[in-house]
Scaffold this motif. Structure first.
Motif, PDB file in Angstrom:
ATOM      1  N   CYS B 113       0.834  -1.213   0.000  1.00  0.00           N
ATOM      2  CA  CYS B 113       0.000   0.000   0.000  1.00  0.00           C
ATOM      3  C   CYS B 113       0.867   1.261   0.000  1.00  0.00           C
ATOM      4  O   CYS B 113       1.768   1.389   0.805  1.00  0.00           O
ATOM      5  CB  CYS B 113      -0.919  -0.004   1.222  1.00  0.00           C
ATOM      6  SG  CYS B 113      -1.841   1.538   1.397  1.00  0.00           S
ATOM      7  N   VAL B 114       0.576   2.174  -0.923  1.00  0.00           N
ATOM      8  CA  VAL B 114       1.343   3.419  -0.995  1.00  0.00           C
ATOM      9  C   VAL B 114       0.548   4.598  -0.446  1.00  0.00           C
ATOM     10  O   VAL B 114       0.925   5.744  -0.624  1.00  0.00           O
ATOM     11  CB  VAL B 114       1.797   3.737  -2.435  1.00  0.00           C
ATOM     12  CG1 VAL B 114       2.824   2.752  -2.919  1.00  0.00           C
ATOM     13  CG2 VAL B 114       0.605   3.781  -3.388  1.00  0.00           C
ATOM     14  N   ALA B 115      -0.565   4.300   0.201  1.00  0.00           N
ATOM     15  CA  ALA B 115      -1.389   5.342   0.815  1.00  0.00           C
ATOM     16  C   ALA B 115      -1.893   6.370  -0.203  1.00  0.00           C
ATOM     17  O   ALA B 115      -1.880   7.569   0.053  1.00  0.00           O
ATOM     18  CB  ALA B 115      -0.644   6.030   1.956  1.00  0.00           C
ATOM     19  N   CYS B 116      -2.342   5.891  -1.364  1.00  0.00           N
ATOM     20  CA  CYS B 116      -2.828   6.825  -2.374  1.00  0.00           C
ATOM     21  C   CYS B 116      -4.281   7.220  -2.122  1.00  0.00           C
ATOM     22  O   CYS B 116      -4.771   8.186  -2.695  1.00  0.00           O
ATOM     23  CB  CYS B 116      -2.685   6.212  -3.763  1.00  0.00           C
ATOM     24  SG  CYS B 116      -3.770   4.800  -4.034  1.00  0.00           S
ATOM     25  N   ASN B 117      -4.967   6.450  -1.307  1.00  0.00           N
ATOM     26  CA  ASN B 117      -6.354   6.758  -0.914  1.00  0.00           C
ATOM     27  C   ASN B 117      -7.385   6.494  -2.008  1.00  0.00           C
ATOM     28  O   ASN B 117      -8.548   6.866  -1.872  1.00  0.00           O
ATOM     29  CB  ASN B 117      -6.477   8.216  -0.441  1.00  0.00           C
ATOM     30  CG  ASN B 117      -7.597   8.379   0.573  1.00  0.00           C
ATOM     31  OD1 ASN B 117      -7.909   7.462   1.319  1.00  0.00           O
ATOM     32  ND2 ASN B 117      -8.230   9.544   0.598  1.00  0.00           N
ATOM     33  N   CYS B 119      -8.744   3.754  -2.879  1.00  0.00           N
ATOM     34  CA  CYS B 119      -9.767   2.824  -2.405  1.00  0.00           C
ATOM     35  C   CYS B 119     -10.855   3.559  -1.625  1.00  0.00           C
ATOM     36  O   CYS B 119     -12.045   3.321  -1.816  1.00  0.00           O
ATOM     37  CB  CYS B 119      -9.124   1.747  -1.535  1.00  0.00           C
ATOM     38  SG  CYS B 119      -7.998   2.405  -0.289  1.00  0.00           S
ATOM     39  N   MET B 130      -8.416   2.978   3.030  1.00  0.00           N
ATOM     40  CA  MET B 130      -6.960   3.113   3.189  1.00  0.00           C
ATOM     41  C   MET B 130      -6.579   3.010   4.663  1.00  0.00           C
ATOM     42  O   MET B 130      -5.586   2.364   5.007  1.00  0.00           O
ATOM     43  CB  MET B 130      -6.497   4.460   2.644  1.00  0.00           C
ATOM     44  CG  MET B 130      -5.034   4.746   2.919  1.00  0.00           C
ATOM     45  SD  MET B 130      -4.491   6.317   2.276  1.00  0.00           S
ATOM     46  CE  MET B 130      -5.344   7.462   3.329  1.00  0.00           C
ATOM     47  N   CYS B 161      -7.273  -0.357  -6.829  1.00  0.00           N
ATOM     48  CA  CYS B 161      -6.027  -0.268  -6.064  1.00  0.00           C
ATOM     49  C   CYS B 161      -4.785  -0.472  -6.941  1.00  0.00           C
ATOM     50  O   CYS B 161      -4.633  -1.521  -7.558  1.00  0.00           O
ATOM     51  CB  CYS B 161      -6.036  -1.315  -4.950  1.00  0.00           C
ATOM     52  SG  CYS B 161      -4.498  -1.376  -4.025  1.00  0.00           S
ATOM     53  N   PRO B 162      -3.871   0.506  -6.981  1.00  0.00           N
ATOM     54  CA  PRO B 162      -2.656   0.327  -7.780  1.00  0.00           C
ATOM     55  C   PRO B 162      -1.713  -0.721  -7.193  1.00  0.00           C
ATOM     56  O   PRO B 162      -0.813  -1.194  -7.880  1.00  0.00           O
ATOM     57  CB  PRO B 162      -2.011   1.713  -7.754  1.00  0.00           C
ATOM     58  CG  PRO B 162      -2.525   2.343  -6.513  1.00  0.00           C
ATOM     59  CD  PRO B 162      -3.906   1.798  -6.299  1.00  0.00           C
ATOM     60  N   ALA B 163      -1.937  -1.082  -5.949  1.00  0.00           N
ATOM     61  CA  ALA B 163      -1.063  -2.075  -5.317  1.00  0.00           C
ATOM     62  C   ALA B 163      -1.682  -3.478  -5.363  1.00  0.00           C
ATOM     63  O   ALA B 163      -1.139  -4.413  -4.771  1.00  0.00           O
ATOM     64  CB  ALA B 163      -0.772  -1.675  -3.878  1.00  0.00           C
ATOM     65  N   ILE B 165      -4.200  -4.835  -3.972  1.00  0.00           N
ATOM     66  CA  ILE B 165      -4.597  -5.406  -2.678  1.00  0.00           C
ATOM     67  C   ILE B 165      -6.083  -5.765  -2.773  1.00  0.00           C
ATOM     68  O   ILE B 165      -6.853  -5.038  -3.391  1.00  0.00           O
ATOM     69  CB  ILE B 165      -4.361  -4.362  -1.557  1.00  0.00           C
ATOM     70  CG1 ILE B 165      -2.879  -3.991  -1.484  1.00  0.00           C
ATOM     71  CG2 ILE B 165      -4.865  -4.877  -0.215  1.00  0.00           C
ATOM     72  CD1 ILE B 165      -2.577  -2.753  -0.668  1.00  0.00           C
ATOM     73  N   GLN B 167      -8.658  -5.535  -0.539  1.00  0.00           N
ATOM     74  CA  GLN B 167      -8.891  -4.949   0.783  1.00  0.00           C
ATOM     75  C   GLN B 167      -9.968  -5.687   1.564  1.00  0.00           C
ATOM     76  O   GLN B 167      -9.836  -5.959   2.753  1.00  0.00           O
ATOM     77  CB  GLN B 167      -9.296  -3.470   0.646  1.00  0.00           C
ATOM     78  CG  GLN B 167      -8.219  -2.558   0.110  1.00  0.00           C
ATOM     79  CD  GLN B 167      -8.227  -2.462  -1.400  1.00  0.00           C
ATOM     80  OE1 GLN B 167      -8.677  -3.368  -2.091  1.00  0.00           O
ATOM     81  NE2 GLN B 167      -7.726  -1.362  -1.930  1.00  0.00           N
TER      82      GLN B 167
HETATM   83  S1  SF4 Z   1      -5.894   1.960  -3.244  1.00  0.00           S
HETATM   84 FE1  SF4 Z   1      -4.471   0.373  -2.583  1.00  0.00          FE
HETATM   85  S2  SF4 Z   1      -2.470   1.416  -2.471  1.00  0.00           S
HETATM   86 FE2  SF4 Z   1      -4.047   3.023  -2.545  1.00  0.00          FE
HETATM   87  S3  SF4 Z   1      -4.455   3.462  -0.360  1.00  0.00           S
HETATM   88 FE3  SF4 Z   1      -5.941   1.923  -1.011  1.00  0.00          FE
HETATM   89  S4  SF4 Z   1      -4.989  -0.021  -0.434  1.00  0.00           S
HETATM   90 FE4  SF4 Z   1      -3.371   1.505  -0.421  1.00  0.00          FE
END
Ligand code: SF4
Ligand code: SF4
Lengths: 292, 228
Positions: B113-117, B119, B130, B161-163, B165, B167
């Motif tokens: 997770c890069v905390a891009c928000n 999600c 996030m 989600c770019p990562a 995940i 969630q």
């Molecule tokens: S979309 Fe994915 S990478 Fe971005 S905050 Fe949410 S969990 Fe983290």
């Protein structure tokens, strides 16, 4: 004195002794630290891929929360977090174009961060600000005859722009140790890298570093070593166990978080620390010196 | 629909349709002649089956919503997402510990997770997605379970989600771990189970079974939820 506090993930998971002891000594010194209500993993390492802004956002998000807390100072205990947050501030301050892009991307957040609104502070500098005399007055275990090797590692001293002291010849840890009534051990490896993340892919490198760093502190007469980075801590405590296994002649050295030692010297309840978390048990030397 | 009903133009998967103003996306799709087999469920905003992505006229944002809860607007473009391909690890809850090590093993992607928000922005339930992912990253299972409580597993967060995940499956794990290991035992629950075993509710149940649907609906919506 009141400031915001960013724990970071490791202090909540593996470095519990660091957090409990640091918060206890600060309370003892009349400093109020308030954990940010919302905070995010800083990303652990400041990303060197500066064009990939997605990798720069995580620390900025926490800095936004710190700004919203309306307290100017943000305490970062973990030195990895400290380093990442500090560098994120520099990045946001100095690169206007990328800052604008990040602001545009973070369009849900009402608060925009420009870099000057929050000051990230480490606990050594904070202790200096609280006052070394005040620290001295809070020490109850006097004349303990303890020889302390202070290990800086990299994160507080490099790169230069964010260094809390001279990267080549820092004095801040020793200064505090002196005021806390202990004797400093100067050893040539105190600002050398512990091998850091190599522990994952090339543990041999870290073993070599640990052997040198610990060996040099022992050679110079240290009773124990103190530090402020959870990764250095792992590499220099846990890895000593591996070294012992391959080399019976290796002389181990107990490793503590800097704040654990201060808490003991201040006479704070020893049971706020869990000494079972140490690979090299510090209890024998602490008992011998009257700290337990 | 009355003849006076105003119509708005929407683009369902790229094709234009005139549908009554004020309808939900589901109603609009059915009005336009779609026979819904997937992408529709309870129609009450609880089941998460009708995830839809849409853009409103003049807005650059790609939004996520539940088709049964989202009202159409003139010029809206939309597409339904009836299924989300998602990884789901298999585990035996009784063999796990409620800490970060479990997350590392079962959901290693959480640490990407890069905390891009993104999600959180996509979530139709307005969950701080996030924030619960971040809580998992540091092993705060209780916080993750609490923040994700209203998740209906629509899958929109995972799609954006770019990562990569997933969630909501991680949230399910957090909720299970919380329920199994961290939640305080409630004495009321044991009392209740005893009462049920003693057949205390048989008469009430009989009454409900005989009750006309309208009355059940009325009672359901006028019920009070007591939280202790
Ligand atoms: S979309 Fe994915 S990478 Fe971005 S905050 Fe949410 S969990 Fe983290
Ligand atoms: S958290 Fe994800 S799966 Fe759950 S409701 Fe929100 S978008 Fe849907």
């Amino acid at each position: 004195m009141e400031l915001s506090y960013y724990p970071g993930c490791t202090l909540k998971a593996n470095a519990k002794n660091f957090e409990t002891s640091a918060l206890a000594i600060l309370q003892h010194l009349d400093v109020t630290v308030k954990e940010l209500e919302d905070w995010y993993c800083c990303g652990v390492c400041f990303s060197q891929t500066q064009d990939n802004l997605m990798q720069q956002i995580a620390p900025v998000r926490t800095l936004v929360k710190a700004k919203e807390s309306n307290r100017r100072q943000l305490l970062a205990l973990c030195t990895m977090c400290f380093n990442t947050l500090k560098r994120a501030i520099e990045f946001i301050k100095n690169d206007k174009e990328k800052r604008d892009t990040i602001h545009q991307f973070m369009d849900r957040e009402d608060t925009k961060f420009y870099g000057d609104e929050v000051e990230v502070i480490d606990i050594l500098t904070l202790i200096r600000q609280i006052g070394l005399d005040k620290l001295k007055a809070a020490i109850v275990k006097k004349a303990v005859d303890l020889k302390v090797a202070s290990y800086y590692g990299c994160m507080l001293l490099r790169p230069q722009e964010i260094a809390i002291d001279s990267p080549d010849d820092p004095v801040i840890m020793e200064e505090i140790i002196t005021h806390a009534g202990c004797e400093n051990v100067y050893f040539p490896f105190r600002t050398e890298c512990c091998g850091s993340y190599q522990i994952v892919s090339e543990p041999e490198i870290v073993r070599e570093r640990a052997r040198k760093i610990v060996g040099s502190a022992v050679k110079n007469g240290a009773d124990l070593m103190v530090m402020l980075c959870p990764l250095c801590y792992y590499n220099l405590d846990e890895v000593q166990r591996d070294i012992q296994e391959e080399d019976a002649t290796f002389q181990p050295l107990p490793v503590l978080y800097f704040t654990q030692l201060l808490a003991l010297l201040m006479g704070l309840k020893p049971d706020l620390q869990d000494f079972r978390l140490h690979a090299i048990d510090p209890r024998p030397v602490l008992k011998r010196k009257g700290l337990l | 629909m009355s003849e006076m009903q105003k119509l708005v133009k929407v683009f369902i998967m790229g094709e234009a349709y005139e549908v009554p103003e004020g309808s939900t996306i589901i109603m609009a799709m059915e009005y336009a002649g779609f026979q819904m087999k997937r992408g529709v469920g309870c129609r009450e905003g609880f089941c998460g089956a009708c995830a839809t992505v849409y853009r409103e006229k003049g807005d650059y944002k790609l939004k996520g919503g539940l088709a049964c809860q989202t009202v159409v607007s003139d010029g809206m473009m939309l597409a339904q997402i009836p299924f989300v391909p998602a990884e789901k690890p298999v585990y035996d809850i009784s063999e796990l510990t409620p800490d970060v090590d479990t997350i590392k093993i079962l959901f290693p992607t959480v640490f990407r997770c890069v905390a891009c928000n993104t999600c959180t922005k996509a979530c139709p339930q307005e969950i701080k997605v996030m924030d619960y992912v971040q809580a998992l990253k540091r092993g705060d299972i209780a916080k993750a379970a609490d923040l994700s409580f209203d998740c209906i597993r629509c899958g929109l967060c995972a799609l954006r989600c770019p990562a990569e995940i997933v969630q909501y499956n991680a949230a399910t794990l957090a909720q299970r771990l919380y329920g199994r290991y961290l939640n305080k035992k409630s004495p009321e629950l044991d009392e209740r189970i005893d009462e049920i075993e003693e057949g205390k509710y048989e008469n009430d149940l009989e009454e409900l079974i005989k009750m006309p649907r309208e009355e059940i609906t009325r009672r359901y919506y006028s019920r009070e939820i007591k939280l202790k």
